[in-house]
Design a protein around this motif. Structure first.
Motif, PDB file in Angstrom:
ATOM      1  N   LEU A  28      15.210 -38.147  38.924  1.00  0.00           N
ATOM      2  CA  LEU A  28      14.608 -39.473  38.960  1.00  0.00           C
ATOM      3  C   LEU A  28      14.473 -40.099  37.565  1.00  0.00           C
ATOM      4  N   ILE A  29      14.763 -39.331  36.525  1.00  0.00           N
ATOM      5  CA  ILE A  29      14.526 -39.823  35.161  1.00  0.00           C
ATOM      6  C   ILE A  29      15.209 -41.166  34.881  1.00  0.00           C
ATOM      7  N   PRO A  30      16.504 -41.348  35.142  1.00  0.00           N
ATOM      8  CA  PRO A  30      17.116 -42.654  34.816  1.00  0.00           C
ATOM      9  C   PRO A  30      16.422 -43.815  35.507  1.00  0.00           C
ATOM     10  N   ASN A  31      16.050 -43.618  36.766  1.00  0.00           N
ATOM     11  CA  ASN A  31      15.346 -44.679  37.490  1.00  0.00           C
ATOM     12  C   ASN A  31      13.958 -44.904  36.900  1.00  0.00           C
ATOM     13  N   MET A  32      13.300 -43.813  36.534  1.00  0.00           N
ATOM     14  CA  MET A  32      11.979 -43.915  35.929  1.00  0.00           C
ATOM     15  C   MET A  32      12.033 -44.682  34.616  1.00  0.00           C
ATOM     16  N   VAL A  33      13.080 -44.492  33.850  1.00  0.00           N
ATOM     17  CA  VAL A  33      13.221 -45.194  32.571  1.00  0.00           C
ATOM     18  C   VAL A  33      13.161 -46.710  32.792  1.00  0.00           C
ATOM     19  N   SER A  34      13.881 -47.201  33.789  1.00  0.00           N
ATOM     20  CA  SER A  34      13.845 -48.636  34.089  1.00  0.00           C
ATOM     21  C   SER A  34      12.452 -49.071  34.518  1.00  0.00           C
ATOM     22  N   GLU A  35      11.779 -48.230  35.284  1.00  0.00           N
ATOM     23  CA  GLU A  35      10.422 -48.563  35.726  1.00  0.00           C
ATOM     24  C   GLU A  35       9.447 -48.576  34.555  1.00  0.00           C
ATOM     25  N   ILE A  36       9.614 -47.662  33.615  1.00  0.00           N
ATOM     26  CA  ILE A  36       8.771 -47.666  32.408  1.00  0.00           C
ATOM     27  C   ILE A  36       8.955 -48.973  31.656  1.00  0.00           C
ATOM     28  N   ILE A  37      10.197 -49.390  31.471  1.00  0.00           N
ATOM     29  CA  ILE A  37      10.476 -50.611  30.708  1.00  0.00           C
ATOM     30  C   ILE A  37       9.906 -51.832  31.423  1.00  0.00           C
ATOM     31  N   ARG A  38      10.041 -51.889  32.747  1.00  0.00           N
ATOM     32  CA  ARG A  38       9.438 -52.992  33.511  1.00  0.00           C
ATOM     33  C   ARG A  38       7.925 -52.989  33.355  1.00  0.00           C
ATOM     34  N   TYR A  39       7.321 -51.838  33.551  1.00  0.00           N
ATOM     35  CA  TYR A  39       5.863 -51.748  33.582  1.00  0.00           C
ATOM     36  C   TYR A  39       5.263 -51.979  32.197  1.00  0.00           C
ATOM     37  N   GLN A  40       5.955 -51.511  31.166  1.00  0.00           N
ATOM     38  CA  GLN A  40       5.494 -51.707  29.791  1.00  0.00           C
ATOM     39  C   GLN A  40       5.757 -53.130  29.312  1.00  0.00           C
ATOM     40  N   THR A  41       6.959 -53.673  29.642  1.00  0.00           N
ATOM     41  CA  THR A  41       7.422 -54.956  29.129  1.00  0.00           C
ATOM     42  C   THR A  41       7.169 -55.029  27.621  1.00  0.00           C
ATOM     43  N   PRO A  42       8.006 -54.357  26.819  1.00  0.00           N
ATOM     44  CA  PRO A  42       7.729 -54.200  25.382  1.00  0.00           C
ATOM     45  C   PRO A  42       7.493 -55.506  24.628  1.00  0.00           C
ATOM     46  N   LEU A  43       8.217 -56.572  24.995  1.00  0.00           N
ATOM     47  CA  LEU A  43       7.969 -57.884  24.400  1.00  0.00           C
ATOM     48  C   LEU A  43       7.417 -58.795  25.491  1.00  0.00           C
ATOM     49  N   ALA A  44       6.190 -59.271  25.290  1.00  0.00           N
ATOM     50  CA  ALA A  44       5.475 -59.989  26.349  1.00  0.00           C
ATOM     51  C   ALA A  44       6.035 -61.372  26.617  1.00  0.00           C
TER      52      ALA A  44
END
Length: 419
Positions: A288-304
């Protein structure tokens, strides 16, 4: 301290319960306290294309829904990124131009020159190096004692990656995250009390250092690092003669290669601890790691957010945006849009269509290093799962004061080895 807490409460209360026409999501304290999610939820529900006539950053439109953000971001002919991508205007005359804050054709010329450093063809060469460095970093971490994940892992890994992309002297790599923080610590993104003269001085030191590297690279055979690519490209080789433009692009490439990935590395650990059932799911199924990576980026949204200027009148969501108006796309809001993303406020590592987010932007300004960022996160979590039963968060994170970078300065953790 009590007065400060009361001021924060007042800001949050005013934005959540005050008149809708006075809501100002740009107040940095909202992001420091994570109250911005509720404020954006209110705007999406009550006034998704929201005009604020008066703010510390002047009048501006807030675009808060996913589909509206895509509409604006994809239409560079109507919405210009010049002269800046952040909500605030400079308080002095110091605004180095950078290609993300340029329109065509100049934008395309400069972006095209730098892009080969992070092109898909380069990823296979970078992967082995990233894995080697991830392993070294993780193997050197203290087990069973508290340390700051931001310093030991997030900053160190992204700094090493950035040094590679610039072919920067490895012994001086600590300068890169420092210059990145200096770049993003500005009143234009809500960092109160930022010393702008000191900031300017540090950035000129950055320019001097990289100018020396540029002269060296220009006299050597071309390579695939950012500086060599720019120095040898016929359309950008004279950028050294325009130092302020060179500095602007250095600032862009340093922040783009550092801040965003750094904060997603921290955010991933924090989210998995907030949602322990997701951590268990991950340990049971590392695929699940590759899918989780996308979810982390969505949930974090590094630049608001990203800001644009309307070049002509444009109707959006039943509102008329006038020529010359400042338009702010709140990526942090679009990534929690319940009408587009099911259970948007939840962190779900097996989310269907996890890549369907706005964190990387759309159109000609879409993040050019997105695949490198995803690869770093993927490799890191592959190696974490090999070594540790859990990266346990043992205290609340400390966040940066910014309405632009949704970042962390501290996340205390304890590592538990695999049984």
């Amino acid at each position: 301290m009590a007065d400060s807490a009361q001021l924060i409460d007042d800001v949050v209360d005013r934005n959540l319960h005050g008149p809708i026409d006075q809501v100002d999501p740009s107040e940095a304290v909202l992001f420091e306290t994570e109250a911005h999610h509720d404020v954006f939820k209110r705007l999406r529900r009550e006034d998704p294309v929201h005009f604020l006539p008066d703010s510390p950053f002047g009048p501006y439109w807030s675009i808060t829904r996913f589909d509206d953000i895509v509409t604006v971001d994809s239409n560079h002919k109507v919405f210009s990124s010049q002269p800046s991508i952040v909500i605030g205007d400079p308080t002095d005359d110091f605004q180095p131009p950078m290609f993300i804050a340029m329109d065509q054709p100049k934008h395309d010329v400069q972006r095209r020159a730098a892009q080969p450093a992070v092109a898909p063809s380069q990823l296979s060469d970078l992967e082995a190096l990233i894995r080697q460095r991830v392993c070294t970093i993780l193997d050197d971490l203290p087990v069973g004692e508290t340390f700051n994940w931001v310093d030991k892992v997030s900053i160190e890994l992204t700094t090493q990656m950035l040094a590679t992309l610039f072919d920067f002297p490895f012994e001086d790599r600590h300068k890169l995250p420092f210059w990145s923080d200096v770049t993003t610590t500005t009143e234009a993104v809500g960092a109160a009390g930022a010393d702008m003269e000191e900031r300017k001085r540090h950035l000129h030191e950055c320019l001097e250092y990289f100018s020396r590297l540029w002269v060296e690279r220009a006299s050597q055979p071309p390579k695939f690092d950012f500086i060599s690519l720019l120095a040898h490209n016929p359309e950008t080789k004279d950028m050294i003669k325009n130092p302020i433009e060179l500095l602007g692009n250095l600032m862009l490439l340093i922040v783009g290669g550092n801040d965003t990935t750094r904060n997603s590395i921290t955010g991933g650990v924090y989210f998995l601890n907030r949602y322990p059932e997701q951590y268990e799911k991950l340990k049971a199924d590392p695929s699940l790691i590759p899918n989780m990576v996308s979810e982390i980026i969505r949930y974090q949204t590094p630049l608001a957010h990203m800001r644009r200027i309307a070049l002509e009148d444009f109707e959006l969501g039943g509102k008329l945006i006038r020529k010359g108006d400042k338009v702010v796309m709140w990526y942090a809001s679009g990534n929690r849009d319940e009408d587009v993303i099911d259970r948007a406020d939840e962190f779900l590592i097996d989310r269907k269509r996890a890549r369907h987010h706005v964190a990387f932007g759309f159109g000609i300004h879409r993040c050019m290093g997105n695949r490198v960022a995803e690869m770093q996160l993927r490799i890191l979590w592959e190696e974490i799962l090999k070594r540790f039963d859990k990266v346990e968060v043992v205290g609340e994170p400390e966040r940066v004061q910014s309405n632009f970078v949704t970042g962390y300065t501290k996340l205390p953790v304890v590592l538990h080895p695999k049984r």
